[in-house]
Write a protein that holds these residues in place. Structure first.
Motif, PDB file in Angstrom:
ATOM      1  N   LYS A  36       1.026  -1.017   0.089  1.00 44.97           N
ATOM      2  CA  LYS A  36       0.266  -0.066  -0.058  1.00 44.97           C
ATOM      3  C   LYS A  36       0.793   1.212   0.057  1.00 44.97           C
ATOM      4  CE  LYS A  36      -3.950   2.023   2.533  1.00 44.97           C
ATOM      5  NZ  LYS A  36      -4.711   1.938   3.721  1.00 44.97           N
ATOM      6  N   TYR A  37       1.877   1.030   0.694  1.00 45.93           N
ATOM      7  CA  TYR A  37       3.013   2.297   0.764  1.00 45.93           C
ATOM      8  C   TYR A  37       3.599   2.357  -0.530  1.00 45.93           C
ATOM      9  CZ  TYR A  37       6.310   5.401   3.142  1.00 45.93           C
ATOM     10  OH  TYR A  37       7.254   6.357   3.493  1.00 45.93           O
ATOM     11  N   ALA A  38       4.059   1.415  -1.183  1.00 41.77           N
ATOM     12  CA  ALA A  38       4.799   1.533  -2.492  1.00 41.77           C
ATOM     13  C   ALA A  38       3.694   2.139  -3.196  1.00 41.77           C
ATOM     14  CB  ALA A  38       5.171   0.134  -2.722  1.00 41.77           C
ATOM     15  N   TYR A  54       4.286   5.308  -5.587  1.00 39.30           N
ATOM     16  CA  TYR A  54       4.145   5.304  -7.247  1.00 39.30           C
ATOM     17  C   TYR A  54       3.256   6.331  -7.558  1.00 39.30           C
ATOM     18  CZ  TYR A  54       2.973   3.188 -11.759  1.00 39.30           C
ATOM     19  OH  TYR A  54       2.539   2.924 -12.990  1.00 39.30           O
ATOM     20  N   LEU A  55       2.215   6.741  -6.836  1.00 45.08           N
ATOM     21  CA  LEU A  55       1.045   7.687  -7.013  1.00 45.08           C
ATOM     22  C   LEU A  55       1.619   9.013  -6.935  1.00 45.08           C
ATOM     23  CD1 LEU A  55      -2.156   8.249  -7.547  1.00 45.08           C
ATOM     24  CD2 LEU A  55      -2.036   8.749  -5.041  1.00 45.08           C
ATOM     25  N   ARG A  56       2.304   9.284  -6.062  1.00 42.91           N
ATOM     26  CA  ARG A  56       2.931  10.596  -5.580  1.00 42.91           C
ATOM     27  C   ARG A  56       4.342  11.035  -6.607  1.00 42.91           C
ATOM     28  NH1 ARG A  56       2.050  13.256  -0.756  1.00 42.91           N
ATOM     29  NH2 ARG A  56       3.091  15.043  -1.990  1.00 42.91           N
ATOM     30  N   PHE A  57       5.081   9.995  -6.641  1.00 43.84           N
ATOM     31  CA  PHE A  57       6.396  10.273  -7.474  1.00 43.84           C
ATOM     32  C   PHE A  57       6.514   9.822  -8.906  1.00 43.84           C
ATOM     33  CE2 PHE A  57       9.464  11.547  -4.227  1.00 43.84           C
ATOM     34  CZ  PHE A  57       8.783  11.079  -3.087  1.00 43.84           C
ATOM     35  N   TYR A  58       5.431   8.998  -9.326  1.00 38.53           N
ATOM     36  CA  TYR A  58       5.521   8.523 -10.780  1.00 38.53           C
ATOM     37  C   TYR A  58       4.211   9.274 -11.500  1.00 38.53           C
ATOM     38  CZ  TYR A  58       6.014   5.555 -14.935  1.00 38.53           C
ATOM     39  OH  TYR A  58       6.078   5.473 -16.202  1.00 38.53           O
ATOM     40  N   VAL A  59       3.040   8.808 -10.899  1.00 39.50           N
ATOM     41  CA  VAL A  59       1.729   9.261 -11.442  1.00 39.50           C
ATOM     42  C   VAL A  59       1.611  10.585 -11.144  1.00 39.50           C
ATOM     43  CG1 VAL A  59      -0.456   8.790 -11.738  1.00 39.50           C
ATOM     44  CG2 VAL A  59       0.787   6.986 -11.037  1.00 39.50           C
ATOM     45  N   ARG A  60       1.570  11.326 -10.139  1.00 39.86           N
ATOM     46  CA  ARG A  60       1.144  12.528  -9.981  1.00 39.86           C
ATOM     47  C   ARG A  60       2.536  13.764 -10.038  1.00 39.86           C
ATOM     48  NH1 ARG A  60      -1.880  13.102  -4.640  1.00 39.86           N
ATOM     49  NH2 ARG A  60      -3.741  11.520  -5.022  1.00 39.86           N
ATOM     50  N   ARG A  61       3.646  12.808  -9.673  1.00 41.34           N
ATOM     51  CA  ARG A  61       4.690  13.794  -9.641  1.00 41.34           C
ATOM     52  C   ARG A  61       4.648  15.126  -8.847  1.00 41.34           C
ATOM     53  NH1 ARG A  61       7.932  11.778 -15.200  1.00 41.34           N
ATOM     54  NH2 ARG A  61       7.000   9.696 -15.125  1.00 41.34           N
TER      55      ARG A  61
END
Lengths: 599, 599
Positions: free
Chosen positions: A150-152, A156-163
Motif C-alpha cells: 500500500k505504501y509502495a 508510485y502515485l506521488r512520485f510517478y503518476v502525480r509527480r
C-alpha cells in the motif's frame, strides 16, 4: 546465474554455522535491546515523545525485522517472534490511510512529508519494504507486506503518476533495490517501473543536496548511466549500483549492465581495501580518489562492505564471473566479519586497517576532535545502521553460496551445507577459512561447477578416490555427476605476501599476509607495540597454528633499541616471532595497536 | 653566551643577503599592501567600520612594524618609513588615557576590555611592545616605546598590582617574552616581575579555556614549571617556553631552566620534523603525541618553526650547546625558508612534507572538508600571522649568527658577514648551503670558536695555508687569533640518507636525503607523479648540480607498469634519474606532488 535462495540451503556444523547460531542467539537480541533502550521500537507507536526519533530510526528497525525474519525460519524464537509481531502491528496500525508510514514525519512534521529530499523517507520506506518481503518469504508475518504494498503504491502515485512530491529521487538510495525485491516477490510490474524511474531521474536535474557535500555525495552529479567511477557516500553508491544491476538484468538493459561493470571495475581496481572494505574517506563516509586507501584513517563502513557484497551478488547474476564471488568472499571473511565482536554483541561502524591506541587516547582528550578513531566495538551507535545490517546479512548468508546457471549447479562459496538443485543433492563439508579441505558428496544427475578460489596456492582434486586434473574454465571447474560422486578438493593455503599497487600511498613499500581468504593482522596484545615498523623478510618459516585460536607465527624483525629522532644510519632491528591473527578477530582484547601492512 | 646583536652584524653578498634584500624590497611591501587592503592598518585608526577587525589584527601590524624597524637600519626606504610613522601615530593618538590600546576591544567592546582570556589582548600587546623596542633600538621611531611602556605599566597595574582583570594569564602567550625584551631594553624591573608573574600564574587555577580545546591547548594544564612535555598549540607553547628560558636565565632560576631543557629534549627527540617544523596536528595547530609526524597532513605552522628558532636562540644563551644552533639551522634552511615563495610574495602557513596534488584537488570539491591541503603559497590569510613573522625573522637574522661567550667570539651559524667582538674583527665568506666552504679572516687578538655543523661528512681546516687538525670540544673548534689569521674550512657535504626513528609511523621504512643543512625533496614538475613509491637504493652515484638552480640527480627506481590493485608478487620497478631540489624551493612551479621520504 540464479542464486539458490537462502531458504533452500541447510547449513551444517562449521565455521559459518557457529556465527549464524550466535547471530540468532545473541546478536539479534542484543541489537533489539539496544534499539529498545534508545527508543527505536517505541517510535513505531507514533506517539509524540520529548525527544523525536532520528529520521532514520525506522530503517534500523526494518533491518532488524528483515534479519529476524530470516532467523525465524531456522532458529525460531518466541521472544523474537513476539517482538516482530508487535513491531509489525505498530507499523500497520499507525500507517496513514494513504499508505504512508514514517515514525518521524507523520508525528513531528506531517506538513513536510515528501518535501525534503535529504531526509531519508524513501530510504526508510525501502528498508520497510525489504523487511516486509522477508517476513512474507519466511512465512513469519504477512501483514507487513500488505501494508508496504500500500505504501509502495502511494509512493508510485506521488512520485510517478502525480509527480507532486517535493523531490524526485531520495538523497539516500535504497528504495530502488527494495522496489525490485517487491516486484520479484509480488510480480507487480509497477514496482519495477518505479525503481527504473528513480534510477533514470537521478542526476538529471539539480535537486536539493546535502549542505556539507557536493552532488557526487548522493550520486546525483550526473545521470546514473553516465557514471563510470564510484563516487560519494559508499553505502548510498553501492545500494544504488545494486539496484542498477537488478534493473539492468531484469530489463535486459545493456547500457545499465555495462555501467555496473564499469563501476565494479573502478571499485575493484582502485578503491577496494585488501579487507574488502570500501569508502575510505571518513568525511562523507565516501569513495574518494583512486588508490586513496589510508589504513589508520580508513572509514570502510560496515554497511558499505555489506553493500559491496550485495552489488557483487547481483553482478554475478548477470555474468557469473568468479571475480565477483572472490570480492564478496574478501569482504565477507575480513571487513564484514571483523565488524562484529567475537561474542556477537559489539559492532564496528568503521573498520580501520591499522590501529594506533596511543593516538586514539590522545584524540579522546581533545574536545571537538573531528574524527576520533574508535578502536573498540560498540553495541549501538547514534546512527546505528551497521549492527542490524550485519544481523540481516549473516542471516541470509545461505543465499550467496550456490547458483543455478542453466542446468549447472554452481558452488560460489565454500560453506558446510546441503542443497538440492539442478538434479543434484549436494553436501559440502569444509574447514575453510582455516584449511583448504573441501569434501563434496553429490547425488543425482547433472553438472556441478566449483569456483576455484583466487587465493589457492595449488589445487588437489580426487573424484571417488582418484586423483583428477581439473579442467578449469574461467576459475570454475566442472564435474558431471552421475549417481553418487565424492569430490575431495584441497585448495592450497600457505601464508603468503600480498602487495598493493604501489599507487596506494599508505601501503607503498609494504606487504600484508594472507592465508586463504583471510587477511592477517598483528595485535599489540600478542606482540607489543610499534607494529608498523615490523619487517617480515620472508614467510618461509612461518608456522600455522590451528589450535583453539587460529594464528600464524612468523620470524620477523623489530626495533632494537631507542635511537635519536633522526640519524644517518639505517635503523637496526632484532629478530622476534610475530604472531598474526585473522583480521576479523582483532579488537577482542581491549583497545590496542593493530597492523596489517608490514615492511 | 650573549648573542651579538643583529645591529652589529654586517651581511656581505651571499645566500642570506639575497633573501634579506628581497625581504626589504619585496616582501615587506607586499605584506603591507595585503594588510592595507584587508583593513589591518586602517583598524589602528580606531574608527568603527562595517566589519570589525579580527581580534588579532594589531599583532599582524605589530610584527610588520618590528620587521620594518630592523630593515630600516640597513635598507632605508621612504615609503616604508612613512607607513611606520603613520601607524605609530595612529596607535599613539588612539591609545586610551590609561595606556590601553586594542583596535578591536576599545572600539567595539570597550566594556569587555580585559575580561576574556581567550581573545588575544595581551598577545597583541606583546607584539606591540616588541615592535616598540625594535623601533627604538633601530632609531626609527621612539614614540611607540613611550606609548607601550605606558601600556605595559597599565597591564602591570591591572594584572599584578590590582589583580582586577577578568583573567590572570592570556590564552595566547607572547606578552611574557615581550615584557622581558622591554625589561632588557629599559632596565625597568617591574616588566621582568610581570613576565615572571604571568609564567608562575599559568596553569595553577582553572581559568577560561577555548571551547574547542583542552587545557593543554594553551599550556594551562599544569604549572609551567611542571611541564616536561611540549603540548598544545605549538606557537603558544614555544613563545611561552622562550619566555621561560629568558626569565630562567635572567633570574638564575634553575628550575625554570631545567624545565626548558626538558621541553627542548621532548621536542627535539620526539616532535620535530626533519625540516625543523613542529606542531604536527592540524586540529589545534598543535603538538600531539611523541613520534606523531605525518607528512602530507603535517601542520608545521611557519610561526611555530620561527618560535622554535626563538626558543633555541634563548636556550643557547644559557648553555651554548651546538645542538641548539643545529636545530635552529634545521628550521631556518628548511621549514622557515620554505614558507616564503622564491619571489618573496607568497607564504605558507602550513608546511607539509608531502604533497598529493590529486587529493588536494579532490578535497577542494567537497564543501565543508575539514582540512584542505594548501599546496600553493598565499599572499595573505584570514589569520595572517605567518607572513609578517617571516618578514621580522629574516630581518633580524644577523642576531642569530655570533655570540660572545666570556672572552670568546663564537660563530654559531655560517653566514657571509662581518662582525667585531671580543677583540676580533671577523669576516666570514661562505657558499653554505650549496657547498661547505667557509673562508674566515680574523684580525685582532682573542679566541674564536667555530661551530662544527652536525651535517658535515668530514672537516678540513687550513690556518694560514697550513692544514690543521681541529681540536673539537662539544662540536666547537677553538682558535687563538693573534694579529691576522686566515682560516679556511671545508665542511664535507655529500648527499646522504637520513633516517627517522622507526617509531615515526609516517617515515617507517623510508629515508630522506640531506645535503649539508638542506633537506631535499622531489617535485612532480621535475619527476612526474607517484613519487611516494620511488625507491633510492643508494646515493653513491648521485650528482650534485650547482647550476643556476641547485639540484641533485639520483639514480632511483619507480613504478614500471600498471598492475592490479592487489597481487601476490612484489611490484616491479624501473630505473630512472630522480631530480631532488631543496625543500625550501618547493611549490614554486604550480600545484604539484612533492615527496621528502622515499623507499
Amino acid at each position: 546465474m540464479t542464486p539458490v535462495g537462502f531458504d533452500r540451503v541447510t547449513f551444517s556444523d562449521g565455521f559459518w554455522q557457529k556465527i549464524r547460531a550466535q547471530n540468532a542467539a545473541i546478536s539479534i537480541k542484543n541489537v533489539y535491546r539496544r534499539f529498545e533502550e534508545t527508543g527505536r521500537f517505541a517510535a513505531l507507536r507514533c506517539q509524540k515523545q520529548k525527544e523525536p526519533p532520528h529520521i532514520f530510526y525506522d530503517s534500523d528497525v526494518a533491518k532488524w525485522l528483515e534479519g529476524a525474519a530470516y532467523l525465524q525460519r531456522e532458529f525460531p524464537d518466541e521472544e523474537v517472534r513476539s517482538i516482530i509481531d508487535e513491531a509489525v502491528n505498530a507499523i500497520v496500525e499507525n500507517q496513514l490511510p494513504c499508505g504512508y508510514f514514517n515514525s518521524y514525519f507523520q508525528v513531528y512534521e506531517p506538513d513536510k512529508i515528501f518535501t525534503r529530499r535529504t531526509e531519508h523517507e524513501l530510504y526508510c520506506a525501502g528498508h520497510l519494504i525489504e523487511a516486509a518481503v522477508a517476513l512474507d518469504v519466511c512465512g513469519v508475518n504477512g501483514r507487513l507486506l500488505a501494508a508496504m504494498r500500500k505504501y509502495a503504491d502511494y509512493i508510485y502515485l506521488r512520485f510517478y503518476v502525480r509527480r507532486d512530491a517535493g523531490f524526485t529521487t531520495c538523497g539516500h538510495p535504497e528504495i530502488e533495490l527494495a522496489l525490485v525485491r517487491l516486484y520479484l516477490h509480488t510480480g507487480e510490474k509497477r514496482y519495477l517501473t518505479l525503481a527504473k524511474f528513480f534510477l533514470d531521474e537521478r542526476g538529471v536535474r539539480e535537486e536539493e543536496i546535502y549542505p556539507f557535500a557536493d552532488r557526487a555525495y548522493d550520486q546525483s552529479h550526473m545521470p546514473v548511466r553516465m557514471q563510470r567511477e564510484a563516487a560519494g557516500h559508499a553505502v548510498r553508491a553501492l545500494y544504488l549500483y545494486s539496484a542498477m544491476a537488478d534493473v539492468g538484468r531484469i530489463a535486459g538493459d545493456e547500457q545499465l549492465i555495462d555501467t555496473c561493470r564499469a563501476l565494479y571495475r573502478d571499485v575493484a581496481d582502485k578503491k577496494l581495501y585488501v579487507t574488502g572494505g570500501v569508502g575510505s574517506g571518513w568525511f562523507g563516509e565516501r569513495f574518494t580518489i583512486p588508490y586513496d586507501l589510508p589504513n589508520a584513517d580508513a572509514y570502510a563502513e560496515t554497511c558499505a562492505a555489506i553493500a559491496l557484497a550485495l552489488f557483487c551478488h547481483r553482478l554475478a547474476q548477470t555474468d557469473n564471473r568468479a571475480e565477483y564471488h572472490a570480492t564478496l568472499e574478501r569482504a565477507l571473511y575480513n571487513s564484514i566479519l571483523a565488524a562484529e565482536s567475537a561474542n556477537g554483541k559489539g559492532f564496528f561502524y568503521e573498520n580501520p586497517l591499522e590501529a594506533d591506541a596511543r593516538y586514539a587516547k590522545y584524540a579522546n582528550t581533545i574536545p571537538g576532535f573531528p574524527h576520533k578513531p574508535l578502536l573498540q566495538r560498540a553495541e549501538v551507535f547514534g546512527c546505528s545502521c551497521c549492527p542490524p545490517n550485519l544481523v540481516r546479512f549473516f542471516a541470509q548468508l545461505g543465499g550467496f553460496v550456490y547458483g543455478e546457471e542453466g542446468e549447472v549447479l554452481t558452488v560460489n562459496q565454500y560453506v558446510s551445507s546441503q542443497v538440492s538443485a539442478c538434479g543434484i543433492r549436494l553436501s559440502v563439508q569444509t574447514d575453510i577459512p582455516f584449511s583448504g579441505n573441501v569434501d563434496i558428496r553429490a547425488d543425482g544427475r547433472g553438472t556441478l561447477s566449483l569456483r576455484l578460489p583466487a587465493w589457492r596456492t595449488f589445487t588437489h582434486c580426487e573424484v571417488d578416490g582418484k586423483h583428477v586434473v581439473l579442467q578449469e574454465i574461467d576459475d570454475y571447474a566442472y564435474f558431471e555427476v552421475e549417481g553418487s560422486t565424492h569430490v575431495k578438493l584441497v585448495f592450497g593455503m600457505q601464508p603468503r605476501f600480498v602487495y598493493a599497487n604501489e599507487r596506494v600511498r599508505a601501503d607503498s613499500g609494504r606487504k600484508a599476509v594472507e592465508y586463504g581468504p583471510l587477511v592477517m593482522c598483528a595485535e599489540q596484545a600478542d606482540n607489543g607495540d610499534e607494529l608498523f615498523s615490523v619487517e617480515i623478510p620472508s614467510l618461509e618459516n612461518a608456522v600455522v597454528s590451528c589450535g583453539k585460536d587460529f594464528k600464524i607465527l612468523v620470524p620477523a624483525l623489530r626495533l632494537r633499541t631507542e635511537s635519536s629522532l633522526y640519524g644517518y644510519s639505517a635503523p637496526q632491528k632484532q629478530p622476534f616471532t610475530l604472531t598474526l591473527i585473522p583480521y576479523y578477530r582483532w579488537a577482542n582484547r581491549g583497545e590496542n595497536d593493530m597492523q596489517i601492512w608490514f615492511l
